[in-house]
Design a protein around this motif. Structure first.
Motif, PDB file in Angstrom:
ATOM      1  N   CYS A   1       0.767  -1.177   0.231  1.00 56.48           N
ATOM      2  CA  CYS A   1      -0.004   0.120   0.088  1.00 56.48           C
ATOM      3  C   CYS A   1       0.875   1.307  -0.050  1.00 56.48           C
ATOM      4  N   VAL A   2       1.998   1.153   0.699  1.00 56.13           N
ATOM      5  CA  VAL A   2       2.998   2.284   0.615  1.00 56.13           C
ATOM      6  C   VAL A   2       3.444   2.350  -0.685  1.00 56.13           C
ATOM      7  N   ALA A   3       3.842   1.331  -1.158  1.00 57.43           N
ATOM      8  CA  ALA A   3       4.377   1.399  -2.461  1.00 57.43           C
ATOM      9  C   ALA A   3       3.309   1.964  -3.704  1.00 57.43           C
ATOM     10  N   ALA A   4       2.328   1.814  -3.311  1.00 52.69           N
ATOM     11  CA  ALA A   4       1.087   2.236  -4.447  1.00 52.69           C
ATOM     12  C   ALA A   4       0.919   3.764  -4.135  1.00 52.69           C
ATOM     13  N   ILE A   5       1.425   4.282  -3.222  1.00 49.89           N
ATOM     14  CA  ILE A   5       1.130   5.864  -3.038  1.00 49.89           C
ATOM     15  C   ILE A   5       1.396   6.583  -4.344  1.00 49.89           C
ATOM     16  N   ARG A   6       0.151   7.413  -4.458  1.00 54.28           N
ATOM     17  CA  ARG A   6       0.013   8.019  -5.716  1.00 54.28           C
ATOM     18  C   ARG A   6       0.581   9.414  -5.847  1.00 54.28           C
ATOM     19  N   SER A   7       0.759   9.991  -4.746  1.00 60.04           N
ATOM     20  CA  SER A   7       1.391  11.434  -4.720  1.00 60.04           C
ATOM     21  C   SER A   7       1.972  11.488  -3.370  1.00 60.04           C
ATOM     22  N   SER A   8       3.041  12.557  -3.169  1.00 61.27           N
ATOM     23  CA  SER A   8       3.560  12.918  -1.963  1.00 61.27           C
ATOM     24  C   SER A   8       2.406  13.201  -0.924  1.00 61.27           C
ATOM     25  N   GLU A   9       1.457  13.903  -1.508  1.00 65.07           N
ATOM     26  CA  GLU A   9       0.403  14.684  -0.617  1.00 65.07           C
ATOM     27  C   GLU A   9      -0.595  13.473  -0.109  1.00 65.07           C
ATOM     28  N   ALA A  10      -0.355  12.387  -0.675  1.00 64.29           N
ATOM     29  CA  ALA A  10      -1.334  11.259   0.142  1.00 64.29           C
ATOM     30  C   ALA A  10      -0.972  11.030   1.631  1.00 64.29           C
ATOM     31  N   PRO A  11      -2.054  11.129   2.148  1.00 62.36           N
ATOM     32  CA  PRO A  11      -1.889  10.828   3.803  1.00 62.36           C
ATOM     33  C   PRO A  11      -0.950   9.615   4.206  1.00 62.36           C
ATOM     34  N   LEU A  12      -1.019   8.493   3.655  1.00 61.21           N
ATOM     35  CA  LEU A  12      -0.206   7.398   4.236  1.00 61.21           C
ATOM     36  C   LEU A  12       1.341   7.854   3.831  1.00 61.21           C
TER      37      LEU A  12
END
Length: 145
Positions: free
Chosen positions: A32-43
């Protein structure tokens, strides 16, 4: 660093396999962390994700209060790192899709984590992409546990 995952059973109607679900969450978190879509994603910089498994009554109350829809839903994700999962909805949907209850709860957990990673499912195309990603992540997490 991966966010810590805390999972709580806050309902009484269904038996939840919390140790197993925690293992699934831990196995799914790196993907899920590897799937982060942008640096603004909360995760992307979240130290803790808190998951509460609740009843339809409770999730409907929160759904109404925060999203103006007082009906039960499967998952509600807050960008501050809180995920609510309805055990009653998981039970119903699991039976409808011939999936075990625990599998459905785990699916909702991955779904909520992907929302924190910046994934959205409001448009059909986005929902399809997200569903494929969450299925792959859950499949791999189930194999790992």
């Amino acid at each position: 660093m991966l966010p810590k995952l805390s999972i709580y059973n806050r309902q009484r109607g269904h038996k939840i396999a919390l140790p197993w679900l925690r293992k699934i969450g831990a196995a799914a978190m790196p993907a899920c962390v590897a799937a982060i879509r942008s640096s603004e994603a909360p995760l992307s910089d979240m130290p803790l994700v808190e998951v509460s498994i609740v009843s339809d009554k409770e999730i409907a109350r929160v759904h109404g209060e925060f999203l103006d829809d007082p009906t039960p839903t499967d998952v509600i994700t807050f960008h501050h790192g809180e995920i609510l999962i309805s055990a009653d909805t998981a039970d119903r949907q699991g039976r409808e899709h011939s999936q075990p209850f625990d599998h459905e709860i785990a699916l909702y957990l991955v779904h909520g984590l992907l929302h924190l990673a910046g994934w959205d499912d409001h448009e059909k195309k986005d929902a399809r992409e997200m569903a494929l990603r969450q299925s792959a992540i859950l499949r791999d997490a189930l194999k790992a546990v």
